[in-house]
Design a protein around this motif. Sequence first.
Motif, PDB file in Angstrom:
ATOM      1  N   VAL A  74       0.841  -1.202   0.000  1.00 44.19           N
ATOM      2  CA  VAL A  74       0.000   0.000   0.000  1.00 44.19           C
ATOM      3  C   VAL A  74       0.878   1.254   0.000  1.00 44.19           C
ATOM      4  O   VAL A  74       0.568   2.247  -0.692  1.00 44.19           O
ATOM      5  N   LYS A  78       0.951   4.227  -2.794  1.00 42.87           N
ATOM      6  CA  LYS A  78       0.826   5.668  -2.547  1.00 42.87           C
ATOM      7  C   LYS A  78       2.003   6.423  -3.177  1.00 42.87           C
ATOM      8  O   LYS A  78       1.808   7.497  -3.768  1.00 42.87           O
ATOM      9  N   GLU A  81       1.450   6.719  -6.767  1.00 43.22           N
ATOM     10  CA  GLU A  81       0.416   7.716  -7.032  1.00 43.22           C
ATOM     11  C   GLU A  81       0.980   9.127  -6.895  1.00 43.22           C
ATOM     12  O   GLU A  81       0.655  10.028  -7.684  1.00 43.22           O
ATOM     13  N   ASP A 241      -6.009  13.811  -3.166  1.00 40.52           N
ATOM     14  CA  ASP A 241      -6.849  12.971  -2.305  1.00 40.52           C
ATOM     15  C   ASP A 241      -6.211  11.591  -2.146  1.00 40.52           C
ATOM     16  O   ASP A 241      -6.317  10.744  -3.026  1.00 40.52           O
ATOM     17  N   TYR A 242      -5.531  11.397  -1.015  1.00 41.89           N
ATOM     18  CA  TYR A 242      -4.941  10.101  -0.701  1.00 41.89           C
ATOM     19  C   TYR A 242      -5.687   9.438   0.463  1.00 41.89           C
ATOM     20  O   TYR A 242      -5.128   8.592   1.162  1.00 41.89           O
ATOM     21  N   THR A 243      -6.945   9.836   0.680  1.00 41.06           N
ATOM     22  CA  THR A 243      -7.703   9.378   1.845  1.00 41.06           C
ATOM     23  C   THR A 243      -7.757   7.858   1.943  1.00 41.06           C
ATOM     24  O   THR A 243      -7.449   7.278   2.990  1.00 41.06           O
ATOM     25  N   LYS A 244      -8.155   7.208   0.850  1.00 42.87           N
ATOM     26  CA  LYS A 244      -8.287   5.746   0.882  1.00 42.87           C
ATOM     27  C   LYS A 244      -6.936   5.082   1.144  1.00 42.87           C
ATOM     28  O   LYS A 244      -6.833   4.164   1.967  1.00 42.87           O
ATOM     29  N   LEU A 245      -5.897   5.539   0.442  1.00 44.82           N
ATOM     30  CA  LEU A 245      -4.570   4.951   0.627  1.00 44.82           C
ATOM     31  C   LEU A 245      -4.063   5.195   2.044  1.00 44.82           C
ATOM     32  O   LEU A 245      -3.473   4.302   2.655  1.00 44.82           O
ATOM     33  N   ASP A 246      -4.292   6.408   2.571  1.00 43.33           N
ATOM     34  CA  ASP A 246      -3.865   6.708   3.935  1.00 43.33           C
ATOM     35  C   ASP A 246      -4.582   5.823   4.941  1.00 43.33           C
ATOM     36  O   ASP A 246      -3.982   5.373   5.928  1.00 43.33           O
ATOM     37  N   ARG A 247      -5.875   5.596   4.707  1.00 46.85           N
ATOM     38  CA  ARG A 247      -6.637   4.712   5.600  1.00 46.85           C
ATOM     39  C   ARG A 247      -6.083   3.288   5.546  1.00 46.85           C
ATOM     40  O   ARG A 247      -5.933   2.630   6.580  1.00 46.85           O
ATOM     41  N   ASP A 248      -5.784   2.839   4.330  1.00 47.04           N
ATOM     42  CA  ASP A 248      -5.227   1.482   4.171  1.00 47.04           C
ATOM     43  C   ASP A 248      -3.857   1.371   4.841  1.00 47.04           C
ATOM     44  O   ASP A 248      -3.532   0.340   5.456  1.00 47.04           O
TER      45      ASP A 248
END
Length: 321
Positions: A74, A78, A81, A241-248
Amino acid sequence: MENENKSPEQIKLDELKKSINTFKGKLTTLEEKKDKIEKETKELIAKTIYQKKQEIERSYDEVLREAEVRLKSVEKEKEAEKKKNLSKVVEQNTRGVREDNTYLQNEIKKVLKDNGLPGFVNSGFYMTIWYPKTIGEIFGVFVAVIVVLLVPTVLSFVVFKEKLMQEFPNNIIRYIIIALIYLGAIFIFGLIWLGIDKLTKKNPEALDRVVELRKNIVENKKKIEQITKDTSSNMKDEQFDYTKLDRDIEAGKIEVENYKKKRKEAIDNFVNNTQDEIEKKIEFEASKEINVIVAEMEDVKASLTATQKEYDELKLAIAEK
């Protein structure tokens, strides 16, 4: 035959002595068997505890490695990305300068075409050898001259050394041949240099124009490099927007830490509790066999004591006769 000369009392005494020795030997054998079982029990306890602990550590290490692999995957996603977004921003910020370079390259092509100049004129090699303007390009001419002089040297003293010595054993003739090779190489290179020089220097103003345009292109390339560097330094995660990756990533970190914590708890529990249980269980199983041996040893000791007493009493009785 020996017993024929002995009294019944003496024969009985010998039999008692033999029994005493047998009981002592049996007692020694039982003690050795007991010691062996106790030793094997200790070794089995140590081996079992080691294997069980290794099994626990191996199991947790395996799942921990898998969790770390997922986390790194993950994190790499990121980073990829971020690089992709950086490339997009750099492309946007440098688009105008890169377009300018395209226009400059097209202008160079037009100058070459209008003046009948070959395309290789627009190359660093040509500018260095045939139209040097900077100190670096003048140094390049010097290097090129050295290379030209080295070629016949290599040909004469390395590549064709053996052949020249066989064909021309006379030193004077061989040196003349070497000199001819030198002159021939220099002549060929000289013809090439003069031919290109004559072909491309019909209009010095056109060449100066190409030099100027090439300089503009180099300046723009430096500008692109600086923009790229500044963009990279000023890039913030908040811009995208890295929200999903940060959450993962956060979930992966928590998972890794949880496995580390559980691993430690499992090892501590094994050392403080399971280890003692294993030891007690193995010792209990071994004690069954040891108790049988101890009981047998007690019987042998009792028999030995009784036999020894009977032997001593008989011996004294015989002595008093």
